[in-house]
Structures are given as C-alpha cells and as structure tokens.
Design a protein around this motif. Structure first.
Motif, mmCIF file in Angstrom:
data_model
loop_
_atom_site.group_PDB
_atom_site.id
_atom_site.type_symbol
_atom_site.label_atom_id
_atom_site.label_comp_id
_atom_site.label_asym_id
_atom_site.label_seq_id
_atom_site.Cartn_x
_atom_site.Cartn_y
_atom_site.Cartn_z
ATOM 1 N N ASP A 309 -7.748 -8.170 13.861
ATOM 2 C CA ASP A 309 -6.452 -8.488 14.472
ATOM 3 C C ASP A 309 -7.155 -8.833 15.995
ATOM 4 N N PRO A 310 -7.069 -10.404 16.301
ATOM 5 C CA PRO A 310 -7.557 -10.889 17.566
ATOM 6 C C PRO A 310 -6.696 -10.403 18.704
ATOM 7 N N GLU A 311 -5.446 -10.328 18.596
ATOM 8 C CA GLU A 311 -4.686 -9.926 19.654
ATOM 9 C C GLU A 311 -4.890 -8.705 20.208
ATOM 10 N N THR A 312 -4.923 -7.715 19.496
ATOM 11 C CA THR A 312 -5.347 -6.271 19.915
ATOM 12 C C THR A 312 -7.031 -6.189 20.000
ATOM 13 N N ARG A 313 -7.693 -7.048 19.412
ATOM 14 C CA ARG A 313 -9.175 -6.619 19.114
ATOM 15 C C ARG A 313 -9.458 -5.575 18.186
ATOM 16 N N SER A 314 -8.789 -5.615 17.255
ATOM 17 C CA SER A 314 -8.779 -4.479 16.349
ATOM 18 C C SER A 314 -9.067 -4.807 14.870
ATOM 19 N N LEU A 315 -9.833 -3.703 14.101
ATOM 20 C CA LEU A 315 -9.883 -3.820 12.580
ATOM 21 C C LEU A 315 -8.954 -2.761 12.157
ATOM 22 N N TRP A 316 -8.284 -3.324 10.987
ATOM 23 C CA TRP A 316 -7.453 -2.615 10.196
ATOM 24 C C TRP A 316 -7.855 -2.256 8.660
ATOM 25 N N PHE A 317 -7.954 -1.205 8.350
ATOM 26 C CA PHE A 317 -8.129 -0.900 6.807
ATOM 27 C C PHE A 317 -7.465 0.459 6.364
#
Length: 330
Positions: A309-317
């Motif tokens: 997610d570029p908005e929060t600079r986060s990876l999700w899994f």
C-alpha cells in the motif's frame, strides 16, 4: 508459442548471501490482527478502495471479509459452501473473488451483499487462482490445475483463455505491467510466462532446471522480480535485455520463499516460509543487501501472498495462523 531461452551468459548469480548493511531496507514494524473465525486461512489482503478498508478471503472458511485497521472492526460476507476463495481484488464496482473450487469469479456488492458470478467454461479444471486488474479494469487470472491464463472483460462477460503449452506448468502468481501485459510464475516448471497483444503465450526459461517460481512482481521499467520457492533464490528478469540476476536468500535452500511484493522504491520484500516463525525480508538492489529478518509474531504458518500500500507504505498479508498482518516500512 514462442519460448525465450535465457542463455547462461545472461545470468548473474550471487554465490554468497549479502548480509544486512547500512543500505539495506530497515526492518519493518509488524502488527497482527487475530481473525475470530478459527482455522479459516485468511489470505490475500487487498487495500481499498476507500479509507481503512482491507479486503481478504477465508480460503478454508468460504467468506470474503473486510478489516478496518483503525478500529479493528471486521465484516464477513459468507459465500456458498465449497467456494474455496483464493484471492480478492477490489475497486469501485465491488470485490472480485476467485472461486477456486467452485469454478467462477465472483463480484460482491459490499452494500447489498449480492454476488454476480462469472462462470468459467471449457474442459478440465477451472480453478481460478490469482487475479489482477489491467489498465481498463478488466481481469487477468491464472488457473493452476487448468494450466491456463485467462482474461475477463467484466462489462461484456467475455472470456479469452490461453493454454500454456508446457504440461503441468501450474500457472500461479500473476501481475500486470503498466502496459496491461500479464506476467505469470509457472510454479510447476522453471519458467515465467506472458501473453502478448496477439494472444500468444511466451515462456521464459530460468537457467536453473530446479527453480520453481511461485510469486512475482514488476517495476514500472519492466523488471520482473520473482522468488524461487524450491531452491531459495530471489531473481530479477529484465524484459528488454533478457538478462536474469539471482541471489540466494538468507534462509538458504530450506527457506521456501513464497509471498512477495515490491515497495515504492522498487525493493522486493518476501516471506521465508521454511523457518518457524516465518520471516519477512527486504532486499536493496543497489547495494545487493538483505534486511534483517522480521519474524511474524504468531509464527505465520505459511504466508502465501502479499500486497504493498503506497499510501501508508505498508505491506499486507494473511497467515495460516489465522491473522492478517500489516508491515509498516521505515
């Protein structure tokens, strides 16, 4: 079908594992949400649309669900028993899920809960596995058992199916370039594949016969990154030059790297699923350095797919230990 064989002279292989350095990605902060529907294998999160909406599916629980990461609120949409959803992608039209066992792609309306089913046709397995939008909002998808790559025109309900020539190639992970060209990891062999504008499949043979690419991602300048699940490598294929570079991952041949995604700096992140707990690791292509591993608090079991997610600079899994995880990059 055209087969692109990459010569060994086009391969650069790092024989030693680069260690973490000042240029390596910093270890991210991990936060896990426990999913209360036990033993349902939450997987394949998708960010948005809208704020604070994370979609995911319960592969073993036959549902599509949302998580609000600000409040922790969850909402579950039940699917027919035996749907076996593998993947979900969403836009303003709703959430599209891969009905892997029930041979369809479903479009869920979040407001009404109604589902429109796009049934697949043809002989053999029609096990929709991984999906991705093209530039027009239509969908490319893989069929692992069916040995096909597909394309769905959502508005016209029109399919195009492309048969992979290599037998039992197991089309698996899929991404779409900015030019709306799909790239696929053929998990049953040592190849990547793509479909050109004429509908012809081209296969890219990786130099190591024992390689089994499982997930992949692509940069804006057409660099395809992939993980080799079988032999423990991170690889990069340059579409224009045909050059392949590979690096052994820190966990070695027992690492079984699986989920992977690129961040906003073009750095690949992947999860080693061999170790327990599973380990999230980043790689900097400039310094050729790996980050210090971040262990998944619940253990992870197996982490299968990941998005950035570029908005929060986060990876999700999601994990097989029944959690959804956000890894915030620093």
């Amino acid at each position: 079908m055209k087969c692109i064989a990459v010569a060994l002279t086009g391969l650069t292989l790092a024989l030693s594992v680069p260690v973490a350095s000042a240029e390596a990605p910093a270890t991210p902060n991990l936060k896990e949400w426990n999913i209360p529907w036990d033993n349902t294998r939450p997987r394949d999160p998708w960010v948005g649309p809208g704020e604070n909406t994370i979609w995911f599916v319960g592969q073993a629980g036959d549902y599509v669900a949302t998580l609000n990461p600000e409040t922790g609120d969850l909402k579950r949409y039940r699917l027919d028993p035996g749907t076996g959803p593998h993947n979900v992608i969403a836009d303003k039209r709703g959430a599209f899920y891969a009905g892997n066992q029930a041979e369809h792609i479903g479009l869920l309306d979040p407001e009404s809960g109604e589902i429109r089913k796009f049934k697949l046709e043809g002989e053999g397995p029609k096990d929709v596995h991984t999906m991705a939008f093209d530039a027009n909002g239509d969908i490319f998808f893989t069929e692992q058992g069916g040995n096909r790559i597909g394309w769905l025109d959502v508005d016209q309900y029109d399919y195009r199916m492309f048969n992979v020539e290599t037998e039992w190639a197991r089309p698996y992970g899929l991404v779409v370039s900015k030019g709306s060209r799909p790239w696929v990891a053929l998990f049953g062999t040592n190849k990547l594949a793509t479909v050109d504008a004429r509908g012809e499949i081209h296969e890219v043979a990786l130099p190591r016969e024992g390689a089994r690419p499982r997930r992949l991602d692509i940069t804006d300048d057409d660099q395809v990154w992939y993980v080799d699940y079988a032999e423990g490598y991170l690889g990069r294929f340059d579409i224009d030059s045909g050059e392949i570079q590979e690096w052994p991952v820190p966990g070695g041949t027992d690492a079984y790297p699986y989920a992977m995604a690129l961040d906003d700096q073009g750095r690949p992140w992947f999860v080693e699923t061999g170790p327990s707990p599973n380990r999230l690791i980043g790689f900097d292509p400039q310094s050729e350095s790996f980050s210090e591993p971040a262990t998944i608090p619940s253990g992870g079991g197996t982490v299968r797919h990941m998005v950035f997610d570029p908005e929060t600079r986060s990876l999700w899994f999601g994990t097989d230990t029944n959690t959804v995880v956000r890894a915030t990059l620093r």
